[in-house]
Write a protein that holds these residues in place. Structure first.
Motif, short mmCIF file in Angstrom:
data_model
loop_
_atom_site.label_atom_id
_atom_site.label_comp_id
_atom_site.label_asym_id
_atom_site.label_seq_id
_atom_site.Cartn_x
_atom_site.Cartn_y
_atom_site.Cartn_z
N GLN A 5 0.83 -1.19 0.00
CA GLN A 5 0.00 0.00 0.00
C GLN A 5 0.87 1.25 0.00
OE1 GLN A 5 -2.86 0.17 3.16
NE2 GLN A 5 -3.49 2.26 2.68
N THR A 10 -1.45 6.64 -2.59
CA THR A 10 -2.86 6.98 -2.66
C THR A 10 -3.07 8.07 -3.71
OG1 THR A 10 -2.60 8.62 -0.89
CG2 THR A 10 -3.29 6.39 -0.25
N GLU A 38 -9.95 -3.90 -2.11
CA GLU A 38 -8.73 -4.11 -1.35
C GLU A 38 -7.91 -5.16 -2.07
OE1 GLU A 38 -7.40 -2.61 1.24
OE2 GLU A 38 -9.05 -1.17 1.28
N ASP A 40 -4.23 -6.87 -3.34
CA ASP A 40 -2.84 -7.04 -2.92
C ASP A 40 -1.92 -6.81 -4.12
OD1 ASP A 40 -0.62 -7.65 -1.45
OD2 ASP A 40 -0.85 -9.81 -1.64
N THR A 45 -4.79 1.42 -8.50
CA THR A 45 -5.92 1.50 -7.58
C THR A 45 -7.10 0.87 -8.30
OG1 THR A 45 -5.11 3.53 -6.54
CG2 THR A 45 -7.46 3.04 -6.32
N CYS A 47 -11.01 -0.69 -8.86
CA CYS A 47 -12.37 -0.49 -8.38
C CYS A 47 -13.36 -1.11 -9.37
CB CYS A 47 -12.68 1.00 -8.19
SG CYS A 47 -12.47 2.00 -9.68
#
Length: 269
Positions: A5, A10, A38, A40, A45, A47
């Motif tokens: 992460q 972000t 979420e 790995d 990112t 979605c």
């Protein structure tokens, strides 16, 4: 914070909003419903949009991390006595365009992969839109019995990929999906097309590394031998130590190497 992460970073919310507004405009919708996943991974990112589209959003940091990983993999390839054969991307757009094209070519070769819809740039971010598979299991989530049954099919898919001049480059359990009884490949990375022999051997080594912890070395190699020649198995053997260095592969290198050598010896008689 998890290292993956942290490496992935972000994306500022206002930049994400612009991506979703772009999707609203491109697909002629009043609004879209977004569910972040979420996952790995290091490189995007992910979605789901409207339970219809799987969307990857790639930043410049993701492209930089990919470049660092690529350099490390190419250095590691020297441990197998060969030059590096992984290619890097310079921009987020290049990353998503490659995955779009790789997925399209996999489907054209007759393999199962999520349907690619488009790849574009929005606000400096790379955006990849694929078909969303609502129900699936990764290979690591299946029972050993299920994996043993699917192993010959997995090798046959990999062989088909190579016969069409393609390579996966990042074959691990989470990139092999079972959906509605069918195996799917996802997340192929960029490999040098002029190094097809090495990339095919590397992919085969990765496939064996995926299967060995679940069904054992003997069954792993037995299934591989139904598709691959002794020479191809021995070529893959040379990459096992390299694959073992990767943090996403844990397997018994010694046992797998021994079973490959036994199978190659029997197959050459």
């Amino acid at each position: 914070m998890d290292i993956r992460q942290l490496a992935r970073g972000t994306v500022e919310w206002d930049r994400l909003e612009r991506v979703f507004h772009t999707l609203v405009d491109r697909y002629d919708r009043e609004v879209v419903r977004v569910q972040f996943l979420e996952a790995d991974n290091w490189l995007s990112t992910p979605c789901v949009v409207d339970d219809e589209f799987f969307v990857k959003i790639v930043t410049r940091q993701n492209a930089l991390v990919h470049a660092v990983l690529t350099t490390g993999r190419n250095v590691g390839a020297f441990s197998s006595g060969t030059e590096g054969f992984f290619d890097r991307f310079d921009t987020p757009l290049e990353m998503v365009e490659h995955e779009y094209e790789a997925t399209r070519r996999m489907r054209e070769s007759g393999l199962n992969a999520p349907r690619p819809i488009e790849a574009f740039e929005a606000n400096g971010l790379g955006v990849l839109v694929l078909e969303y598979l609502p129900e699936f299991e990764t290979l690591e989530e299946l029972s050993p019995e299920e994996v043993a049954d699917l192993a010959p099919e997995l090798y046959a898919m990999l062989s088909t990929l190579h016969e069409h001049g393609l390579a996966h480059g990042d074959l691990r359990a989470e990139n092999i999906l079972l959906s509605d009884g069918d195996l799917y490949f996802i997340d192929a990375t960029r490999m040098r097309e002029d190094r097809s022999a090495e990339t095919a051997a590397y992919d085969l080594a990765c496939a064996m590394a995926v299967l060995e912890p679940q069904i054992g070395g003997r069954e792993t190699v037995r299934a591989a031998a139904t598709v691959y020649t002794p020479a191809e198995l021995l070529a893959a053997r040379e990459f096992l130590d390299f694959v073992r260095l990767r943090p996403d592969h844990e397997f018994d290198t010694t046992q797998l190497r021994s079973e490959v050598e036994k199978a190659a010896d029997l197959g050459s008689r």
